[in-house]
Design an enzyme around this catalytic site. Structure first.
Site, PDB file in Angstrom:
ATOM      1  N   HIS A 170       0.891  -1.139   0.037  1.00  0.00           N
ATOM      2  CA  HIS A 170      -0.020  -0.220   0.142  1.00  0.00           C
ATOM      3  C   HIS A 170       0.828   1.245   0.004  1.00  0.00           C
ATOM      4  CE1 HIS A 170      -3.047  -2.701   2.261  1.00  0.00           C
ATOM      5  NE2 HIS A 170      -3.511  -2.625   0.923  1.00  0.00           N
ATOM      6  N   LYS A 216     -18.106  -6.342   7.300  1.00  0.00           N
ATOM      7  CA  LYS A 216     -16.788  -6.864   7.244  1.00  0.00           C
ATOM      8  C   LYS A 216     -16.055  -6.901   8.625  1.00  0.00           C
ATOM      9  CE  LYS A 216     -13.098  -6.590   4.039  1.00  0.00           C
ATOM     10  NZ  LYS A 216     -12.593  -5.962   3.088  1.00  0.00           N
ATOM     11  N   ARG A 267      -2.078  -6.438  -8.358  1.00  0.00           N
ATOM     12  CA  ARG A 267      -1.067  -7.594  -7.946  1.00  0.00           C
ATOM     13  C   ARG A 267      -0.941  -8.660  -9.109  1.00  0.00           C
ATOM     14  NH1 ARG A 267      -2.248  -9.731  -2.584  1.00  0.00           N
ATOM     15  NH2 ARG A 267      -4.367  -9.517  -3.298  1.00  0.00           N
ATOM     16  N   SER A 308      -3.130  -7.651   2.777  1.00  0.00           N
ATOM     17  CA  SER A 308      -3.714  -7.403   4.114  1.00  0.00           C
ATOM     18  C   SER A 308      -4.243  -8.735   4.702  1.00  0.00           C
ATOM     19  CB  SER A 308      -4.644  -6.289   4.161  1.00  0.00           C
ATOM     20  OG  SER A 308      -4.255  -5.186   3.974  1.00  0.00           O
TER      21      SER A 308
END
Length: 155
Positions: free
Chosen positions: A18, A42, A91, A128
């Site tokens: 990040h 979440k 990614r 993460s």
């Protein structure tokens, strides 16, 4: 005209990947707002206040980076803060499909442009989710998060 981008995400936690995206994005815009989206459905590892603190600590000497939380659609938040751009990182090829669809919807809904930076090769394995898993099992995460927030995140 002042070019503002938001970098939306949960950032649970904020990783070196990040950080790389924000630092590289600063070469393209005048200001980046790291925008922590909140979603009551979440479950996160770190509370929102801690995530805000991590990122504010990291960028305390960089006036072109702000940190904020939001609980609306990302494009609505972007309009609220005057951002014309959304910064995203990818990614893998799988990330590309998802990000392209979201970018198309955001452009259609609000005229917000998304720019995508490819993750640097040495960071493609970092997410993460993986860092949270390591934390859950008491593993060292120091290779995956910025050194300025390591002690804060390991506690």
């Amino acid at each position: 005209m002042h070019r503002i981008a938001i970098f939306p995400g949960t950032f649970d936690p904020f990783t070196i990947g990040h950080r790389s995206l924000v630092d590289r994005g600063l070469g393209l815009v005048d200001e980046i707002i790291v925008a922590i989206g909140t979603n009551e459905n979440k479950r996160t590892y770190f509370p929102l206040e801690k995530r805000l603190e991590f990122i504010r600590t990291l960028y305390r000497n960089e006036p072109r980076v702000r940190v904020a939380a939001y609980d609306t659609l990302t494009v609505d938040f972007a309009h609220t803060v005057g951002a014309r751009f959304i910064l995203r990182g990818i990614r893998t090829v799988n990330d590309f499909e998802y990000e392209k669809n979201i970018a198309d919807v955001n452009r259609k809904l609000a005229g917000i442009e998304t720019f995508i930076l490819f993750t640097e090769p040495e960071h493609t394995h970092i997410s993460s989710s993986i860092v949270r898993e390591l934390l859950h099992f008491g593993k060292d995460i120091s290779d995956f998060i910025p050194p300025e927030i390591r002690d804060m995140a390991q506690t």
